[in-house]
Design an enzyme around this catalytic site. Structure first.
Site, PDB file in Angstrom:
ATOM      1  N   ASN A  11       0.816  -1.209   0.000  1.00 64.70           N
ATOM      2  CA  ASN A  11       0.000   0.000   0.000  1.00 64.70           C
ATOM      3  C   ASN A  11       0.851   1.261   0.000  1.00 64.70           C
ATOM      4  O   ASN A  11       1.968   1.260   0.510  1.00 64.70           O
ATOM      5  CB  ASN A  11      -0.883   0.070   1.267  1.00 64.70           C
ATOM      6  N   LYS A  40       0.836  -4.264   5.120  1.00 64.33           N
ATOM      7  CA  LYS A  40       1.406  -5.172   6.109  1.00 64.33           C
ATOM      8  C   LYS A  40       2.382  -6.154   5.472  1.00 64.33           C
ATOM      9  O   LYS A  40       3.433  -6.460   6.042  1.00 64.33           O
ATOM     10  CB  LYS A  40       0.287  -5.911   6.849  1.00 64.33           C
ATOM     11  N   ALA A  42       4.210  -5.799   2.661  1.00 63.00           N
ATOM     12  CA  ALA A  42       5.440  -5.114   2.273  1.00 63.00           C
ATOM     13  C   ALA A  42       6.249  -4.696   3.494  1.00 63.00           C
ATOM     14  O   ALA A  42       7.483  -4.816   3.512  1.00 63.00           O
ATOM     15  CB  ALA A  42       5.103  -3.894   1.419  1.00 63.00           C
ATOM     16  N   ASN A  43       5.576  -4.198   4.531  1.00 64.75           N
ATOM     17  CA  ASN A  43       6.294  -3.812   5.751  1.00 64.75           C
ATOM     18  C   ASN A  43       7.049  -4.994   6.353  1.00 64.75           C
ATOM     19  O   ASN A  43       8.211  -4.881   6.745  1.00 64.75           O
ATOM     20  CB  ASN A  43       5.309  -3.276   6.796  1.00 64.75           C
ATOM     21  N   GLU A 140      -4.622  -9.005   4.694  1.00 68.00           N
ATOM     22  CA  GLU A 140      -5.027  -7.877   3.850  1.00 68.00           C
ATOM     23  C   GLU A 140      -5.206  -8.247   2.379  1.00 68.00           C
ATOM     24  O   GLU A 140      -5.616  -7.398   1.593  1.00 68.00           O
ATOM     25  CB  GLU A 140      -4.020  -6.732   3.984  1.00 68.00           C
ATOM     26  N   GLY A 222       1.498  -4.507  22.791  1.00 67.48           N
ATOM     27  CA  GLY A 222       1.794  -3.078  22.788  1.00 67.48           C
ATOM     28  C   GLY A 222       2.891  -2.734  23.772  1.00 67.48           C
ATOM     29  O   GLY A 222       3.970  -3.342  23.773  1.00 67.48           O
ATOM     30  N   THR A 249       2.749   3.260  13.779  1.00 67.83           N
ATOM     31  CA  THR A 249       2.548   2.612  12.481  1.00 67.83           C
ATOM     32  C   THR A 249       3.733   1.711  12.144  1.00 67.83           C
ATOM     33  O   THR A 249       4.880   2.140  12.183  1.00 67.83           O
ATOM     34  CB  THR A 249       2.383   3.658  11.370  1.00 67.83           C
ATOM     35  N   ASP A 253       4.351  -4.921  12.395  1.00 67.57           N
ATOM     36  CA  ASP A 253       4.930  -5.530  11.198  1.00 67.57           C
ATOM     37  C   ASP A 253       6.435  -5.715  11.352  1.00 67.57           C
ATOM     38  O   ASP A 253       7.001  -6.715  10.894  1.00 67.57           O
ATOM     39  CB  ASP A 253       4.637  -4.668   9.973  1.00 67.57           C
ATOM     40  N   THR A 283      11.438   1.342  15.551  1.00 71.13           N
ATOM     41  CA  THR A 283      10.402   1.762  14.599  1.00 71.13           C
ATOM     42  C   THR A 283       9.485   2.818  15.192  1.00 71.13           C
ATOM     43  O   THR A 283       9.191   3.832  14.544  1.00 71.13           O
ATOM     44  CB  THR A 283       9.581   0.542  14.140  1.00 71.13           C
TER      45      THR A 283
END
Length: 303
Positions: A11, A40, A42-43, A140, A222, A249, A253, A283
């Site tokens: 994306n 997701k 590609a990440n 996805e 988290g 963000t 991933d 990240t």
């Protein structure tokens, strides 16, 4: 060394900072608009590649400027994109992201991400996959193609990693094709009916997923880190690495990419989780998705 084969989404992220989420029909002022490579699949592919894995991407993008930019970015990060289709009949996938106080809300337009069917992906796996490789996929892309690819990869002897994001119901007989499932708290509750709120419920959720046929389970928590249940039944809790949070963000991933890269390096599940925690910390200290993902050297500096 085995390679990581990723079937997943690609994306272009369109991201803007806001002081709060707007109400229905409301327009508010934002700032800090950026476009950033995402998706997701590609990440996770970029994360695994930057952390040293040999990565090959199976995906589709539109024959448009976003597609050009995204493929070039993956290749620059070391991802082999020979099996990324360029399709003229559909646009490249897009994610619209609103960032509020370091958290984010995302709206997806799938575009080319849903263009590949089961036969397309299975054909690629049979051509490029080898026993011992890792097959990594998410939620996805087309659901039927994803589940069929998991089954085919498992039958071919690949180590399968499934990230059910966004979460949706999965047939019970599909879980036996998953060697490792990695999911967050919300996804965990949707997939197995247990919210992993504390040590007892985390273990209960992981055991329930194992009972469905999954080999190993990792639940991301988290700021509380992650919880894992290995194939042998040993549970492990790994704390998050503390850092200044700028943008979440791509954190999950990055973690999953580290799990895949760790597997091909021969790390234990706990070792890969600790590596993923350090990589995710880097990240979230940066803005954006792929552009924020660190290299192995950058991760080593914070461990």
């Amino acid at each position: 060394m085995p390679r990581v084969i990723v079937f997943g989404s690609v994306n272009m992220d369109l991201s803007v900072e806001a002081p709060r989420m707007p109400a229905a029909g409301e327009t508010i002022n934002g700032s800090g608009f950026i476009t950033n490579a995402g998706g997701k699949g590609a990440n996770q592919a970029v994360a695994a590649a930057r952390l040293g894995a040999d990565v090959r991407m199976v995906a589709a993008v539109g024959a448009d400027s976003f597609g050009d930019e995204l493929v070039a970015g993956m290749e620059a990060s070391g991802v082999d994109c020979a099996d990324v289709r360029r399709l003229s009949e559909v646009p490249t996938g897009v994610a619209v992201i609103v960032r509020v106080a370091g958290d984010n809300r995302i709206v997806l337009s799938a575009g080319a991400n849903h263009a590949l069917g089961a036969e397309d992906v299975i054909s690629d796996l049979r051509r490029i996959g080898q026993r011992g490789d890792v097959f990594l996929t998410q939620g996805e892309c087309d659901p039927d193609a994803t589940l069929a690819a998991l089954r085919a990869a498992h039958e071919l002897g690949l180590y399968t990693i499934y990230n059910p994001a966004p979460a949706r119901p999965v047939p019970d007989d599909a879980w036996s094709s998953v060697d490792l499932v990695c999911l967050n708290e919300t996804e965990c509750e949707i997939m197995c009916g247990v919210l992993p709120a504390d040590g007892e419920t985390r273990l209960s959720a992981a055991r329930r997923l194992r009972g469905l046929g999954v080999g190993a389970v990792v639940i991301t928590l988290g700021s509380e880190g992650s919880f894992g249940l290995a194939c042998g039944g040993d549970a492990v809790s790994v704390p998050a690495v503390r850092t200044q949070v700028v943008d979440t963000t791509g954190a999950g991933d990055t973690f999953i990419g580290a799990l895949a890269a760790g597997y091909v390096r021969g790390l234990s599940l706990e070792e890969a989780m600790r590596w993923g925690a350090a990589a995710s910390a880097v990240t979230v200290s940066r803005l954006g998705a792929q552009q924020a993902i660190p290299t192995a050297a950058e991760v080593a500096a914070v461990r």
